[in-house]
Every structure is written in C-alpha cells, then in structure tokens.
Motif scaffolding. Structure first.
Motif, PDB file in Angstrom:
ATOM      1  N   SER A 186      81.424  -9.511  30.400  1.00  0.00           N
ATOM      2  CA  SER A 186      82.823  -9.869  30.166  1.00  0.00           C
ATOM      3  C   SER A 186      83.229  -9.671  28.711  1.00  0.00           C
ATOM      4  N   ASP A 187      82.334  -9.963  27.764  1.00  0.00           N
ATOM      5  CA  ASP A 187      82.687  -9.826  26.352  1.00  0.00           C
ATOM      6  C   ASP A 187      82.861  -8.368  25.948  1.00  0.00           C
ATOM      7  N   THR A 188      81.968  -7.509  26.426  1.00  0.00           N
ATOM      8  CA  THR A 188      82.056  -6.094  26.058  1.00  0.00           C
ATOM      9  C   THR A 188      83.161  -5.374  26.809  1.00  0.00           C
ATOM     10  N   LEU A 189      83.544  -5.900  27.969  1.00  0.00           N
ATOM     11  CA  LEU A 189      84.563  -5.242  28.791  1.00  0.00           C
ATOM     12  C   LEU A 189      85.884  -6.005  28.787  1.00  0.00           C
ATOM     13  N   PHE A 190      86.079  -6.901  27.807  1.00  0.00           N
ATOM     14  CA  PHE A 190      87.316  -7.670  27.758  1.00  0.00           C
ATOM     15  C   PHE A 190      88.525  -6.763  27.605  1.00  0.00           C
ATOM     16  N   GLU A 191      88.419  -5.763  26.752  1.00  0.00           N
ATOM     17  CA  GLU A 191      89.552  -4.856  26.529  1.00  0.00           C
ATOM     18  C   GLU A 191      89.897  -4.079  27.790  1.00  0.00           C
ATOM     19  N   VAL A 192      88.869  -3.736  28.574  1.00  0.00           N
ATOM     20  CA  VAL A 192      89.137  -3.022  29.827  1.00  0.00           C
ATOM     21  C   VAL A 192      89.889  -3.925  30.796  1.00  0.00           C
ATOM     22  N   SER A 193      89.457  -5.171  30.905  1.00  0.00           N
ATOM     23  CA  SER A 193      90.186  -6.123  31.753  1.00  0.00           C
ATOM     24  C   SER A 193      91.612  -6.309  31.267  1.00  0.00           C
ATOM     25  N   GLY A 194      91.788  -6.294  29.936  1.00  0.00           N
ATOM     26  CA  GLY A 194      93.132  -6.424  29.391  1.00  0.00           C
ATOM     27  C   GLY A 194      94.010  -5.238  29.732  1.00  0.00           C
ATOM     28  N   ILE A 195      93.423  -4.044  29.700  1.00  0.00           N
ATOM     29  CA  ILE A 195      94.194  -2.853  30.068  1.00  0.00           C
ATOM     30  C   ILE A 195      94.590  -2.914  31.540  1.00  0.00           C
ATOM     31  N   LEU A 196      93.676  -3.368  32.385  1.00  0.00           N
ATOM     32  CA  LEU A 196      93.987  -3.476  33.812  1.00  0.00           C
ATOM     33  C   LEU A 196      95.049  -4.554  34.062  1.00  0.00           C
ATOM     34  N   ALA A 197      94.967  -5.659  33.320  1.00  0.00           N
ATOM     35  CA  ALA A 197      96.000  -6.698  33.456  1.00  0.00           C
ATOM     36  C   ALA A 197      97.353  -6.169  32.987  1.00  0.00           C
ATOM     37  N   THR A 198      97.346  -5.395  31.904  1.00  0.00           N
ATOM     38  CA  THR A 198      98.593  -4.804  31.422  1.00  0.00           C
ATOM     39  C   THR A 198      99.167  -3.822  32.439  1.00  0.00           C
ATOM     40  N   SER A 199      98.278  -3.094  33.127  1.00  0.00           N
ATOM     41  CA  SER A 199      98.750  -2.139  34.135  1.00  0.00           C
ATOM     42  C   SER A 199      99.421  -2.845  35.304  1.00  0.00           C
ATOM     43  N   VAL A 200      99.004  -4.083  35.584  1.00  0.00           N
ATOM     44  CA  VAL A 200      99.646  -4.846  36.658  1.00  0.00           C
ATOM     45  C   VAL A 200     101.128  -5.042  36.344  1.00  0.00           C
ATOM     46  N   PHE A 201     101.414  -5.488  35.129  1.00  0.00           N
ATOM     47  CA  PHE A 201     102.806  -5.703  34.732  1.00  0.00           C
ATOM     48  C   PHE A 201     103.534  -4.373  34.536  1.00  0.00           C
ATOM     49  N   GLY A 202     102.819  -3.365  34.060  1.00  0.00           N
ATOM     50  CA  GLY A 202     103.448  -2.059  33.893  1.00  0.00           C
ATOM     51  C   GLY A 202     103.886  -1.459  35.213  1.00  0.00           C
ATOM     52  N   GLN A 203     103.029  -1.534  36.224  1.00  0.00           N
ATOM     53  CA  GLN A 203     103.387  -1.023  37.539  1.00  0.00           C
ATOM     54  C   GLN A 203     104.466  -1.871  38.198  1.00  0.00           C
ATOM     55  N   GLU A 204     104.412  -3.175  37.959  1.00  0.00           N
ATOM     56  CA  GLU A 204     105.457  -4.050  38.503  1.00  0.00           C
ATOM     57  C   GLU A 204     106.814  -3.681  37.915  1.00  0.00           C
ATOM     58  N   LEU A 205     106.852  -3.474  36.611  1.00  0.00           N
ATOM     59  CA  LEU A 205     108.103  -3.092  35.964  1.00  0.00           C
ATOM     60  C   LEU A 205     108.567  -1.726  36.441  1.00  0.00           C
ATOM     61  N   PHE A 206     107.639  -0.792  36.569  1.00  0.00           N
ATOM     62  CA  PHE A 206     107.966   0.563  37.014  1.00  0.00           C
ATOM     63  C   PHE A 206     108.543   0.554  38.431  1.00  0.00           C
ATOM     64  N   SER A 220     100.622  -9.167  27.207  1.00  0.00           N
ATOM     65  CA  SER A 220      99.274  -8.835  27.688  1.00  0.00           C
ATOM     66  C   SER A 220      98.656  -7.729  26.839  1.00  0.00           C
ATOM     67  N   LEU A 221      99.468  -6.777  26.409  1.00  0.00           N
ATOM     68  CA  LEU A 221      98.976  -5.725  25.523  1.00  0.00           C
ATOM     69  C   LEU A 221      98.587  -6.302  24.164  1.00  0.00           C
ATOM     70  N   SER A 222      99.357  -7.264  23.683  1.00  0.00           N
ATOM     71  CA  SER A 222      99.041  -7.910  22.412  1.00  0.00           C
ATOM     72  C   SER A 222      97.759  -8.723  22.507  1.00  0.00           C
ATOM     73  N   VAL A 223      97.570  -9.441  23.618  1.00  0.00           N
ATOM     74  CA  VAL A 223      96.347 -10.215  23.808  1.00  0.00           C
ATOM     75  C   VAL A 223      95.132  -9.300  23.868  1.00  0.00           C
ATOM     76  N   THR A 224      95.282  -8.154  24.533  1.00  0.00           N
ATOM     77  CA  THR A 224      94.182  -7.198  24.613  1.00  0.00           C
ATOM     78  C   THR A 224      93.791  -6.675  23.242  1.00  0.00           C
ATOM     79  N   THR A 225      94.768  -6.441  22.396  1.00  0.00           N
ATOM     80  CA  THR A 225      94.510  -5.884  21.064  1.00  0.00           C
ATOM     81  C   THR A 225      94.079  -6.956  20.069  1.00  0.00           C
ATOM     82  N   PHE A 226      94.719  -8.128  20.126  1.00  0.00           N
ATOM     83  CA  PHE A 226      94.420  -9.219  19.194  1.00  0.00           C
ATOM     84  C   PHE A 226      93.997 -10.439  20.011  1.00  0.00           C
TER      85      PHE A 226
END
Length: 292
Positions: A112-132, A163-169
C-alpha cells in the motif's frame, strides 16, 4: 438511476462514506499532528489486524458490482436492453470497482505504501470519469433538471482536484479534508436530486414532474415549469439547497474538529497531572533525607 431509489441508494452510500472519511481524517490529523499526518483513500473500521479492517473496501467492491448489475438489468424493469444512459451509469461504478479492487489487493500484499500514488490515480479517475459522463450524458438533461446536474458537476470537479492534490501531496491535510467533504456533499446532493426531480410532491411551485417510460430519447422524470418566472424561482431554490446542504456538511466538520482536540487536551491534562502528582509525592523523601 432514473428513479427515486436509484438516487437514494447511491446517494446514501456516498454520504455515509464521506462522513466516515471526514471523521477519520480529522481524527488522524489530531492524533498524529501536522508533521506525521498522512492522507489515506480508505480507513479501517478497527485495528489493522482485525478481520474487519478492510470492510470499507469490501463494501465498495460489492456495492459497485451490485450497482453495475442493476444498471445492466435496467432496474426496476429487469430487462437486458442496451440503453446508453444505463451503461454510462454502470461505467461510473466500473471505475469505482477498479479503484477499490486494486487498493484492497495492494493492502493484502503489503504494497500500500509503495502503490499509494497508483491508488490515488485510480481514485482520481473515478471522479474524472464521473465528471466526463455527467457532462456528455446521453440523456439530455435540460431546464431545471439540467441545472441540478450542472451543480452536481461542480461538486465532482472539486472531488477531482482534491483527490489529485492528495495523491501528489500526501501530507496535505486541507486537501484530504476537502476530498472527504466533497464526497459527502455528492451523496447528500444526490439524495436531494432524487426527491426534487422524482417525487411530484416536492416539485417547485409552478413546475411539474413528467414521469415517462421508454427509450433513451425520452425525457422521463424531467421537471417542466409552466412559466419562465417559475423556472427562475425553481433554479434559485436549487441554488439555495446547494448552499444549505454545504452549510450542513461544514457544520458537521466544525463539530468534529472541536470534539477531537477536546478529548486530546483532556488526555494531555491528565498526563501532566500524573507527572505533577508523582513529583509532589517525592518531596517528603527529599525532606527526610535533608534532615538526616
């Protein structure tokens, strides 16, 4: 989702999930402090060694699968017919399933620690696809219904950015809290849309709800206002509802923020009291030694 139940069920799930994240985000921040705080896209129900620790992710997975099945089977008709709007809704839950499934397996494999950013990208894609999919919805939401969906897109856009901000920071507490607030806000707004757009008794003054059945081109459930003044009044009412629901969520956030520091302050005061009490107890010994 073109029913009252179709809005209440996912809306309630999102609202509970958002409130759960608000409580745990604030709790984690006040327990760990600004220097050790780390954002998380999910929170365990109990300790990390408990069998129910991953219950949040498991519930999201099952809820996503259930929602996809209901959309494909065209609830409440339960007939397998290809409708664009149903498959668009199902696609939103598909991305939620991808995120929750990946995050659960990364936790089970201790990555989970090494793949946190990947989970964040997938979480961001959820909202991105919802908005799209909300913006390019095959069901042409117009009039008052379109205004409600446009306000919904504003909330989803905030979820996307946070979600993108949380993934980055990851140590950014405001971004994590805004993400939790936006998820809860989405749920409550979805519930509000269900009542205002699908229950005839809640139709604004001068407007009626046209309930229909048919293909994708039908404006089933659309709110029709008799005059332009009635439409403006109904839209102003929607804007007020938007602000009132947000105010309610923010009041809840404020109460939670005030609750946790009080508990921690009491704990700190008790520790200081114990230290002071132990020092006082040592005073007679030092006095006796001095006399001897």
């Amino acid at each position: 989702m073109g029913t009252l139940a179709g809005h209440l069920v996912p809306g309630s799930a999102l609202a509970l999930l958002g409130l759960w994240h608000i409580i745990n985000t604030i709790k984690s921040y006040h327990l760990k402090g600004p220097t050790h705080f780390r954002s998380s896209f999910w929170h365990p129900f109990w300790s990390s060694i408990s069998k129910l620790a991953y219950m949040e992710l498991i519930l999201i997975i099952f809820f996503s699968i259930f929602s996809i099945i209901m959309q494909v089977l065209d609830y409440p008709l339960f007939s397998f017919t290809f409708k664009f709007n149903n498959f668009e809704h199902a696609t939103m839950f598909l991305h939620l399933l991808i995120y929750s499934g990946f995050t659960l397996f990364s936790e089970l494999n201790n990555k989970s620690d090494t793949l946190f950013e990947v989970s964040g990208i997938l979480a961001t894609s959820v909202f991105g696809q919802e908005l799209f999919l909300l913006y390019y919805h095959s069901t042409d939401h117009v009039g008052l219904e379109g205004h409600y969906h446009w306000l919904m897109q504003l909330i989803v856009f905030i979820s996307l950015l946070s979600s993108l901000s949380v993934t980055t920071f990851r140590s950014n507490f405001p971004s994590s809290l805004v993400l939790s607030i936006s998820v809860a806000f989405q749920g409550f707004w979805f519930i509000n849309m269900g009542f205002m757009l699908w229950v005839p008794e809640f139709a604004p003054k001068g407007c009626t709800i046209r309930l229909g059945h048919g293909g994708d081109s039908d404006m089933h459930g659309a709110v029709v206002c008799g005059t332009h003044d009635a439409f403006l009044r109904a839209r102003a009412l929607a804007n007020l509802q938007f602000s009132w629901i947000l105010a309610g969520v923010l009041i809840f956030v404020g109460c939670v923020c005030l609750f946790f520091p009080k508990k921690i302050a009491n704990r700190g005061q008790s520790i200081q009291y114990e230290r002071l009490h132990s020092r006082v107890a040592e005073v007679p010994l030092s006095v006796v030694g001095f006399k001897n």
